[in-house]
Write an enzyme that holds these catalytic residues in place. Structure first.
Site, PDB file in Angstrom:
ATOM      1  N   LYS A 201       0.833  -1.211   0.000  1.00  0.00           N
ATOM      2  CA  LYS A 201       0.000   0.000   0.000  1.00  0.00           C
ATOM      3  C   LYS A 201       0.870   1.264   0.000  1.00  0.00           C
ATOM      4  CE  LYS A 201      -3.007   3.127   0.696  1.00  0.00           C
ATOM      5  NZ  LYS A 201      -4.167   3.515  -0.042  1.00  0.00           N
ATOM      6  N   CYS A 255      -2.818  11.189   1.389  1.00  0.00           N
ATOM      7  CA  CYS A 255      -2.226   9.878   1.075  1.00  0.00           C
ATOM      8  C   CYS A 255      -0.852  10.020   0.457  1.00  0.00           C
ATOM      9  CB  CYS A 255      -3.148   9.138   0.114  1.00  0.00           C
ATOM     10  SG  CYS A 255      -4.829   9.079   0.727  1.00  0.00           S
TER      11      CYS A 255
HETATM   12  N1  SAJ Z   1      -1.224  15.083  -8.972  1.00  0.00           N
HETATM   13  C1  SAJ Z   1      -0.318  15.726  -9.811  1.00  0.00           C
HETATM   14  N2  SAJ Z   1      -0.073  15.183 -11.043  1.00  0.00           N
HETATM   15  C2  SAJ Z   1      -0.693  14.048 -11.463  1.00  0.00           C
HETATM   16  C3  SAJ Z   1      -1.596  13.389 -10.598  1.00  0.00           C
HETATM   17  C4  SAJ Z   1      -1.834  13.933  -9.351  1.00  0.00           C
HETATM   18  O1  SAJ Z   1       0.262  16.761  -9.476  1.00  0.00           O
HETATM   19  O2  SAJ Z   1      -0.432  13.628 -12.597  1.00  0.00           O
HETATM   20  C5  SAJ Z   1      -1.504  15.645  -7.636  1.00  0.00           C
HETATM   21  C6  SAJ Z   1      -2.982  15.954  -7.402  1.00  0.00           C
HETATM   22  O3  SAJ Z   1      -3.339  17.191  -7.934  1.00  0.00           O
HETATM   23  C7  SAJ Z   1      -3.072  15.888  -5.886  1.00  0.00           C
HETATM   24  C8  SAJ Z   1      -2.056  14.807  -5.517  1.00  0.00           C
HETATM   25  O4  SAJ Z   1      -1.211  14.658  -6.646  1.00  0.00           O
HETATM   26  O5  SAJ Z   1      -2.670  17.106  -5.284  1.00  0.00           O
HETATM   27  C9  SAJ Z   1      -2.648  13.464  -5.160  1.00  0.00           C
HETATM   28  O6  SAJ Z   1      -3.759  13.187  -5.994  1.00  0.00           O
HETATM   29  P1  SAJ Z   1      -4.019  11.788  -6.686  1.00  0.00           P
HETATM   30  O7  SAJ Z   1      -5.246  11.929  -7.497  1.00  0.00           O
HETATM   31  O8  SAJ Z   1      -2.814  11.313  -7.387  1.00  0.00           O
HETATM   32  O9  SAJ Z   1      -4.200  10.747  -5.474  1.00  0.00           O
HETATM   33  P2  SAJ Z   1      -5.067  10.741  -4.126  1.00  0.00           P
HETATM   34  O10 SAJ Z   1      -4.194  11.204  -3.009  1.00  0.00           O
HETATM   35  O11 SAJ Z   1      -6.379  11.397  -4.291  1.00  0.00           O
HETATM   36  O12 SAJ Z   1      -5.327   9.149  -3.955  1.00  0.00           O
HETATM   37  C10 SAJ Z   1      -4.205   8.270  -3.865  1.00  0.00           C
HETATM   38  C11 SAJ Z   1      -4.400   7.116  -4.866  1.00  0.00           C
HETATM   39  N3  SAJ Z   1      -3.167   6.340  -4.972  1.00  0.00           N
HETATM   40  C12 SAJ Z   1      -2.629   6.003  -6.166  1.00  0.00           C
HETATM   41  O13 SAJ Z   1      -3.100   6.351  -7.208  1.00  0.00           O
HETATM   42  C13 SAJ Z   1      -1.403   5.167  -6.128  1.00  0.00           C
HETATM   43  C14 SAJ Z   1      -5.554   6.238  -4.413  1.00  0.00           C
HETATM   44  O14 SAJ Z   1      -5.684   5.107  -5.245  1.00  0.00           O
HETATM   45  C15 SAJ Z   1      -5.351   5.774  -2.962  1.00  0.00           C
HETATM   46  O15 SAJ Z   1      -6.427   4.986  -2.497  1.00  0.00           O
HETATM   47  C16 SAJ Z   1      -5.256   7.018  -2.091  1.00  0.00           C
HETATM   48  O16 SAJ Z   1      -4.128   7.786  -2.536  1.00  0.00           O
HETATM   49  C17 SAJ Z   1      -5.096   6.583  -0.650  1.00  0.00           C
HETATM   50  O17 SAJ Z   1      -6.099   6.598   0.095  1.00  0.00           O
HETATM   51  O18 SAJ Z   1      -4.015   6.121  -0.254  1.00  0.00           O
END
Ligand code: SAJ
Length: 406
Positions: A201, A255
């Protein structure tokens, strides 16, 4: 009956899914206000499809309480923050929830930890709590780890369609709990040991953090020589074995910006890459500030109150502001600079920062430089309204050419 402990972003949707599948569910949380709200039929956060699922669960008889229930199956989904100084996980909420379960549960109970924990946490902190009470783990109490993988914004779909991991001491109990989750999860469910479930995880979220850090570093490199980072990533990603994520104003949420620290805290000598990625992502709000200053200089704008930050949530189409890049940016601006910077987010209905507007039109009318910090659908449908402003588009969503990029 399942007793789900912690009715936040993970516990609540999970409780609703179990209820939908016909299982009797009681959700427990120590937050009296939250329990009252849910009992009154009101949700505490917005999420696509959540309202319908909630109504269905209410008619199926789901209950909410501050009390722990005497039952056979418990799922713990409480927050696991990290301690800022040591970078280690703070297991206090999980330990406290587990102890409250142990106060009421019957012998033979199944105790599933869903909260994300750093590898080894369950053996180090949870197992001893159970043994201290004279219970034999695996006989009197079955202990498992079932981390979730759902992404805010698409939670309901992902609860049903994402594969899952169950960490268990024995294949037998692992298979039983797999059967329980299979009530709503249609995808593959893998049974492994508890430590591998904990580690995988944290690894998943760390992988994403590093990938985003790479994109952010590329954005900075491209900025110095006026190259289009988005075009470069788009082309590079056409290679069948390349898949770079998108740069942005920082990484927020509870996360991805938190879990890598668990590894850094526990393995400080072995986590150069992970630590560097964290630092790069944490540096992005400062990079945005530099870009705002560039635009102010170019247009001879001296008054910071002409700047408006669009978006307070940590990402698009959610109302969650935990570790949000906008909040990080406001923290980084010294007091003089922060004075007067305007802020608006259509999803954030409570006033949480100074100079926060509740109405988009009022906000836009007051702003000369608009900084898009979050790519909500709402702003995508308002391109006509913003196209005559100076726009710093940190999410690369503008459909007009004149915007500034990261
Ligand atoms: N972000 C970027 N560039 C990207 C993608 C995201 O800058 O290309 C930023 C987003 O804007 C945000 C942050 O990253 O600020 C995190 O957003 P996210 O959409 O990547 O992820 P979370 O935190 O909403 O959810 C993550 C997910 N993990 C993965 O994709 C590996 C989700 O599946 C998990 O369940 C969740 O963390 C968790 O609960 O751990």
């Amino acid at each position: 009956m399942i007793n789900i402990i912690g009715l936040g972003y993970i516990g609540l949707p999970t409780a609703l899914m179990f209820s939908k599948s016909g299982i009797k569910v009681v959700g427990t949380d120590f937050n009296t206000k939250l329990v009252g709200l849910l009992t009154d039929g009101k949700l505490s956060f917005e999420e696509d499809g959540l309202e319908e699922l909630f109504q269905e669960a209410l008619s199926n008889g789901i209950e909410f309480s501050t009390e722990y229930q005497k039952t056979h199956t418990y799922i713990v989904a409480v927050p696991t923050p990290y301690i800022k100084d040591s970078k280690k996980l703070d297991p206090k909420y999980v330990i406290s929830a587990v102890n409250s379960v142990l106060d009421v549960c019957e012998k033979g109970a199944v105790l599933i930890i869903e909260s994300t924990v750093s590898p080894g946490t369950i053996d180090k902190y949870i197992r001893p709590e159970i043994e201290k009470r004279g219970f034999v783990v695996g006989e009197d109490i079955h202990l498992l780890h079932a981390p979730e993988r759902i992404i805010p914004g698409n939670m309901i779909y992902e609860l049903e369609n994402n594969s899952r991991t169950i960490g268990a001491d024995s294949q037998d109990i692992g298979e039983k709990v797999k059967g329980l989750y299979a009530n709503f999860c249609k995808a593959e469910i893998v049974v492994t040991d508890i430590r591998s479930a904990e580690m995988s995880k944290v690894v998943e979220n760390t992988y994403r953090d590093i990938n985003i850090a790479f994109a952010n570093e590329l954005a900075k490199i491209c900025r110095t020589d006026n190259m289009d980072v988005y075009e470069i990533i788009r082309i590079a990603n056409m290679h069948p074995r390349v898949s770079i994520l998108q740069p942005g104003p920082g990484v927020g949420g509870h996360c991805i910006s938190v879990d890598p620290w668990f590894l850094v805290g526990d393995y400080p000598d072995l986590t150069n890459l992970i630590l560097t990625a964290r630092k790069i992502n944490d540096s992005m709000p400062r990079h945005v500030l530099g870009r705002i200053r560039d635009i102010m200089r170019e247009h001879e704008i001296k008054d910071i109150s002409k700047v408006g930050l669009y978006g307070l949530a940590y990402k698009e189409n959610v109302d969650d502001t935990r570790e949000s890049p906008t909040l990080q940016l406001l923290e980084r601006m010294d007091e003089h600079l922060a004075f007067g910077v305007k802020v608006f987010d259509p999803f954030v209905k409570e006033r949480i920062v100074d100079h926060q507007f509740m109405n988009f039109e009022d906000f836009i009318n007051e702003v000369e430089i608009l900084v898009i910090m979050v790519g909500h659908e709402h702003i995508k449908t308002n391109m006509d309204v913003i196209k005559n402003k100076l726009v710093l588009d940190t999410k690369n969503i503008c459909t007009f050419d004149s915007s500034y990029k990261l």
